[in-house]
Scaffold this active site. Structure first.
Site, PDB file in Angstrom:
ATOM      1  N   CYS A 152      -0.645   4.347   2.137  1.00  0.00           N
ATOM      2  CA  CYS A 152      -0.850   4.309   3.591  1.00  0.00           C
ATOM      3  C   CYS A 152      -0.489   2.924   4.117  1.00  0.00           C
ATOM      4  O   CYS A 152       0.678   2.550   4.096  1.00  0.00           O
ATOM      5  CB  CYS A 152      -2.275   4.725   3.955  1.00  0.00           C
ATOM      6  SG  CYS A 152      -3.546   4.031   2.897  1.00  0.00           S
ATOM      7  N   SER A 153      -1.438   2.166   4.582  1.00  0.00           N
ATOM      8  CA  SER A 153      -1.107   0.867   5.179  1.00  0.00           C
ATOM      9  C   SER A 153      -2.253  -0.122   5.010  1.00  0.00           C
ATOM     10  O   SER A 153      -2.466  -0.973   5.856  1.00  0.00           O
ATOM     11  CB  SER A 153      -0.797   1.053   6.668  1.00  0.00           C
ATOM     12  OG  SER A 153      -1.900   1.678   7.308  1.00  0.00           O
ATOM     13  N   CYS A 154      -3.003   0.018   3.919  1.00  0.00           N
ATOM     14  CA  CYS A 154      -4.153  -0.860   3.689  1.00  0.00           C
ATOM     15  C   CYS A 154      -3.671  -2.309   3.583  1.00  0.00           C
ATOM     16  O   CYS A 154      -2.695  -2.604   2.899  1.00  0.00           O
ATOM     17  CB  CYS A 154      -4.870  -0.455   2.410  1.00  0.00           C
ATOM     18  SG  CYS A 154      -5.481   1.238   2.496  1.00  0.00           S
ATOM     19  N   CYS A 195       0.889  -1.168   0.000  1.00  0.00           N
ATOM     20  CA  CYS A 195       0.000   0.000   0.000  1.00  0.00           C
ATOM     21  C   CYS A 195       0.918   1.205   0.000  1.00  0.00           C
ATOM     22  O   CYS A 195       1.484   1.561   1.031  1.00  0.00           O
ATOM     23  CB  CYS A 195      -0.912   0.015   1.227  1.00  0.00           C
ATOM     24  SG  CYS A 195      -1.964   1.496   1.270  1.00  0.00           S
TER      25      CYS A 195
END
Lengths: 115, 214
Positions: free
Chosen positions: B119-121, B116
């Site tokens: 972000c941090s999906c 990702c």
């Protein structure tokens, strides 16, 4: 370093794909209780319609690259969750300030301050 | 007294976590305040918060491993999974919530890896919370540009003939990799196979374990 306003390349700091960077860090930590609580508050407050994951990200992205480097993941999350809840009118900045001040008076560690 | 670093490593080779009795931080203070205000305002309850933490703690890579092992052994399920991974995992009984999940199958020809960049999906509702490195600047930045170098840092060296496909997640769309089934596992049942499926193999930064290394 400051950028001239007209040099914006169309990407904001969080849009990191393709940039140069060092080796992938292998450090891992177990999540502590307060971090799990931040995660739970985000899920619960958003599932109840007070804000969305997009709202979470907007504030995280507006915090800028310095916050990304100096704050931990869930420190950034609680800052964003808080900002979104204030904007949604769930509580006021005055209520938050008063409660945070009460919390600090309870004790010097998380365990003591968490009643 | 000499300081022997190895005394501070757990049996799994990680450093022991520091005791959590350091001075209260500003952000912890804010978490306590926000949580109490949300409870007082009737947005949530302490019980609901605890239940949410328990639910997240219960999600872990073993859930994904069960999905992968079934895909390896049940052709109809594999087809369903590749068509609609959200529906297929829900049908298996996993509480993945509203998450839109896409399964990517690794083969001898194609190796998929997930990142990702923004972000941090992560498929957290199936696999639990992401590892720290997944959220790092280095992984987010480099995986889309030099995936083979990044994979090599994880100990994955792919033949030049294998095509590497990098998938960039979004908040609304998460991926899980179905690693290639290791050779030498003919006739194994799903439970036995699931033990070969690692977290990293479902992100694409690892391969499934081989029978001799399991």
């Amino acid at each position: 370093m400051t950028k001239e306003p007209n040099t914006f390349d169309g990407r904001r700091w969080h849009d990191m794909g393709g940039e140069a960077a060092g080796p992938v860090p292998t450090d891992q930590h177990d999540f502590s209780l307060w971090e799990k609580r931040v995660d739970a508050l985000m899920i619960l407050a958003s599932s109840k319609g007070h804000f969305t994951v997009d709202g979470l990200r907007r504030v995280l992205e507006d915090m800028g690259p310095e916050a990304f480097e100096t704050m931990t993941y869930y420190e950034r999350w609680i800052a964003s969750v808080n900002q979104n809840l204030i904007e949604a009118g769930v509580y006021s900045t005055a209520e938050l300030a008063q409660r945070m001040s009460e919390v600090t008076k309870r004790g010097a560690t998380y365990g003591e301050a968490n009643r | 007294m000499p300081h022997d670093h190895h005394d501070h490593l757990s049996p799994s080779g990680h450093p022991y976590r520091a005791d959590d009795d350091h001075p209260l931080t500003y952000w912890q203070q804010m978490e306590i305040a926000v949580r109490e205000l949300l409870i007082e305002k009737g947005v949530t309850t302490a019980a609901e918060i605890n239940a949410q933490i328990d639910a997240m703690d219960a999600r872990n890579p073993a859930n994904g491993a069960a999905v992968v092992a079934r895909a390896w052994t049940d052709p109809a399920f594999r087809e369903d999974l590749l068509k609609d991974a959200s529906a297929a995992t829900r049908d298996m009984g996993f509480d993945i919530g509203p998450m839109k999940l896409i399964a990517l199958e690794n083969t001898a020809e194609v190796h998929n890896v997930v990142v990702c960049t923004l972000c941090s999906c992560y498929p957290r509702n199936l696999l639990g919370l992401p590892p720290d490195w997944y959220k790092s600047r280095a992984y987010r930045s480099r995986t889309v540009k030099e995936p083979r170098k990044v994979l090599a840092e994880f100990g994955v060296d792919l033949p030049d003939a294998t095509q590497v496909r990098v998938h960039d997640s979004t908040a609304d769309m998460r991926y899980v990799v179905i690693p290639a089934r290791p050779a030498g596992t003919d006739g194994w049942d799903a439970d036995r196979l699931a033990a070969l499926v690692t977290r990293d193999s479902m992100i694409g930064t690892g391969l499934a374990k081989t029978p001799d290394s399991a």
